[in-house]
Motif scaffolding. Sequence first.
Motif, PDB file in Angstrom:
ATOM      1  N   ARG A 124       0.843  -1.193   0.000  1.00 28.78           N
ATOM      2  CA  ARG A 124       0.000   0.000   0.000  1.00 28.78           C
ATOM      3  C   ARG A 124       0.877   1.241   0.000  1.00 28.78           C
ATOM      4  O   ARG A 124       1.962   1.245   0.590  1.00 28.78           O
ATOM      5  CB  ARG A 124      -0.889   0.036   1.246  1.00 28.78           C
ATOM      6  CG  ARG A 124      -2.021  -0.944   1.205  1.00 28.78           C
ATOM      7  CD  ARG A 124      -2.763  -1.003   2.542  1.00 28.78           C
ATOM      8  NE  ARG A 124      -3.956  -1.832   2.415  1.00 28.78           N
ATOM      9  CZ  ARG A 124      -3.951  -3.145   2.335  1.00 28.78           C
ATOM     10  NH1 ARG A 124      -2.817  -3.798   2.366  1.00 28.78           N
ATOM     11  NH2 ARG A 124      -5.075  -3.820   2.212  1.00 28.78           N
ATOM     12  N   GLU A 125       0.367   2.265  -0.617  1.00 29.00           N
ATOM     13  CA  GLU A 125       0.967   3.590  -0.533  1.00 29.00           C
ATOM     14  C   GLU A 125       0.161   4.365   0.502  1.00 29.00           C
ATOM     15  O   GLU A 125      -1.060   4.486   0.367  1.00 29.00           O
ATOM     16  CB  GLU A 125       0.897   4.279  -1.895  1.00 29.00           C
ATOM     17  CG  GLU A 125       1.481   5.671  -1.916  1.00 29.00           C
ATOM     18  CD  GLU A 125       1.332   6.289  -3.281  1.00 29.00           C
ATOM     19  OE1 GLU A 125       2.153   5.972  -4.163  1.00 29.00           O
ATOM     20  OE2 GLU A 125       0.367   7.067  -3.463  1.00 29.00           O
ATOM     21  N   LEU A 126       0.826   4.820   1.552  1.00 25.37           N
ATOM     22  CA  LEU A 126       0.166   5.562   2.608  1.00 25.37           C
ATOM     23  C   LEU A 126       0.634   7.012   2.588  1.00 25.37           C
ATOM     24  O   LEU A 126       1.822   7.278   2.405  1.00 25.37           O
ATOM     25  CB  LEU A 126       0.506   4.982   3.983  1.00 25.37           C
ATOM     26  CG  LEU A 126       0.255   3.504   4.238  1.00 25.37           C
ATOM     27  CD1 LEU A 126       0.668   3.145   5.663  1.00 25.37           C
ATOM     28  CD2 LEU A 126      -1.185   3.130   3.973  1.00 25.37           C
ATOM     29  N   THR A 127      -0.292   7.924   2.795  1.00 29.84           N
ATOM     30  CA  THR A 127       0.068   9.320   3.027  1.00 29.84           C
ATOM     31  C   THR A 127      -0.054   9.534   4.526  1.00 29.84           C
ATOM     32  O   THR A 127      -1.099   9.244   5.116  1.00 29.84           O
ATOM     33  CB  THR A 127      -0.878  10.266   2.263  1.00 29.84           C
ATOM     34  OG1 THR A 127      -0.837   9.931   0.873  1.00 29.84           O
ATOM     35  CG2 THR A 127      -0.464  11.719   2.465  1.00 29.84           C
ATOM     36  N   VAL A 128       1.037  10.015   5.121  1.00 31.31           N
ATOM     37  CA  VAL A 128       1.070  10.186   6.578  1.00 31.31           C
ATOM     38  C   VAL A 128       1.357  11.635   6.957  1.00 31.31           C
ATOM     39  O   VAL A 128       2.024  12.356   6.216  1.00 31.31           O
ATOM     40  CB  VAL A 128       2.101   9.246   7.246  1.00 31.31           C
ATOM     41  CG1 VAL A 128       1.740   7.793   7.008  1.00 31.31           C
ATOM     42  CG2 VAL A 128       3.509   9.532   6.769  1.00 31.31           C
ATOM     43  N   GLU A 129       0.831  12.022   8.105  1.00 33.61           N
ATOM     44  CA  GLU A 129       1.097  13.345   8.670  1.00 33.61           C
ATOM     45  C   GLU A 129       1.478  13.172  10.131  1.00 33.61           C
ATOM     46  O   GLU A 129       0.735  12.558  10.903  1.00 33.61           O
ATOM     47  CB  GLU A 129      -0.140  14.237   8.576  1.00 33.61           C
ATOM     48  CG  GLU A 129      -0.475  14.665   7.167  1.00 33.61           C
ATOM     49  CD  GLU A 129      -1.709  15.560   7.098  1.00 33.61           C
ATOM     50  OE1 GLU A 129      -2.231  15.980   8.151  1.00 33.61           O
ATOM     51  OE2 GLU A 129      -2.146  15.818   5.973  1.00 33.61           O
ATOM     52  N   LYS A 130       2.647  13.676  10.464  1.00 35.41           N
ATOM     53  CA  LYS A 130       3.149  13.611  11.842  1.00 35.41           C
ATOM     54  C   LYS A 130       3.105  12.180  12.389  1.00 35.41           C
ATOM     55  O   LYS A 130       2.685  11.935  13.519  1.00 35.41           O
ATOM     56  CB  LYS A 130       2.382  14.566  12.749  1.00 35.41           C
ATOM     57  CG  LYS A 130       2.546  16.014  12.354  1.00 35.41           C
ATOM     58  CD  LYS A 130       1.795  16.926  13.289  1.00 35.41           C
ATOM     59  CE  LYS A 130       1.933  18.373  12.805  1.00 35.41           C
ATOM     60  NZ  LYS A 130       1.114  19.290  13.591  1.00 35.41           N
ATOM     61  N   PHE A 131       3.556  11.235  11.573  1.00 32.32           N
ATOM     62  CA  PHE A 131       3.594   9.820  11.957  1.00 32.32           C
ATOM     63  C   PHE A 131       4.728   9.634  12.964  1.00 32.32           C
ATOM     64  O   PHE A 131       5.899   9.829  12.628  1.00 32.32           O
ATOM     65  CB  PHE A 131       3.798   8.954  10.711  1.00 32.32           C
ATOM     66  CG  PHE A 131       3.450   7.509  10.904  1.00 32.32           C
ATOM     67  CD1 PHE A 131       2.141   7.075  10.834  1.00 32.32           C
ATOM     68  CD2 PHE A 131       4.445   6.579  11.147  1.00 32.32           C
ATOM     69  CE1 PHE A 131       1.818   5.745  11.009  1.00 32.32           C
ATOM     70  CE2 PHE A 131       4.139   5.240  11.314  1.00 32.32           C
ATOM     71  CZ  PHE A 131       2.822   4.822  11.253  1.00 32.32           C
ATOM     72  N   PRO A 132       4.416   9.275  14.230  1.00 32.05           N
ATOM     73  CA  PRO A 132       5.424   9.272  15.297  1.00 32.05           C
ATOM     74  C   PRO A 132       6.252   7.990  15.349  1.00 32.05           C
ATOM     75  O   PRO A 132       5.719   6.887  15.378  1.00 32.05           O
ATOM     76  CB  PRO A 132       4.567   9.400  16.560  1.00 32.05           C
ATOM     77  CG  PRO A 132       3.287   8.691  16.205  1.00 32.05           C
ATOM     78  CD  PRO A 132       3.073   8.951  14.727  1.00 32.05           C
ATOM     79  N   LEU A 133       7.578   8.183  15.389  1.00 34.78           N
ATOM     80  CA  LEU A 133       8.503   7.059  15.398  1.00 34.78           C
ATOM     81  C   LEU A 133       9.678   7.323  16.332  1.00 34.78           C
ATOM     82  O   LEU A 133       9.982   8.475  16.646  1.00 34.78           O
ATOM     83  CB  LEU A 133       9.049   6.823  13.981  1.00 34.78           C
ATOM     84  CG  LEU A 133       8.004   6.561  12.897  1.00 34.78           C
ATOM     85  CD1 LEU A 133       8.633   6.675  11.525  1.00 34.78           C
ATOM     86  CD2 LEU A 133       7.374   5.202  13.106  1.00 34.78           C
TER      87      LEU A 133
END
Length: 186
Positions: free
Chosen positions: A153-162
């Motif tokens: 899958r292609e995901l669009t993320v915003e402020k994805f915490p790692l």
Amino acid sequence: MAEYTLNTPLTDEDITPLKAGDVVFINGTIYTARDAAHKRLMDLIDKGEATPFELKGSIVYYVGPSPAPPGRPIGAAGPTTSYRMDTYAPRLHALGQKASIGKGKRSEEVKAALKEHKAVYFGATGGAGALLSKCITAAKVIAFDELGPEAIRELTVEKFPLLVINDCHGGELYAVPDRKAAGLED
């Protein structure tokens, strides 16, 4: 420990300052792939065929998300155990992949590849798949739909915490201290 916000695709300049234990928030596009998808990617590469996404600068999230509830692009999206992808990771990093996201320790071969190719391993919080999915604003299958949750899958993320678990300098958040030096053994 420092905190960074990075936008995809990642570059050497993005990766180099990161140290184990740093907090990173990702914005942009990341890709999902688990065991079966990694095997299919390797088959494509071995045949000299194009991969379903550009490897250079990419981030691959080891996740098999649950079905999307009404009004959401994706269901719970928590990390899977990363060592199952360790067979494939060094080669993908050699081809330009800059980061992976999962949970658990990585092999010595993966850690060496991170150093050699200026890449990083991020940890996502296990058991927090529903919360992590709130940082995913779009999701679409781009390859191997027949694999169901394991499709790419292609995901669009915003402020994805790692968290940075393994950096490109050999640092590791999960490293066990010298037990004797730490006063834990005689």
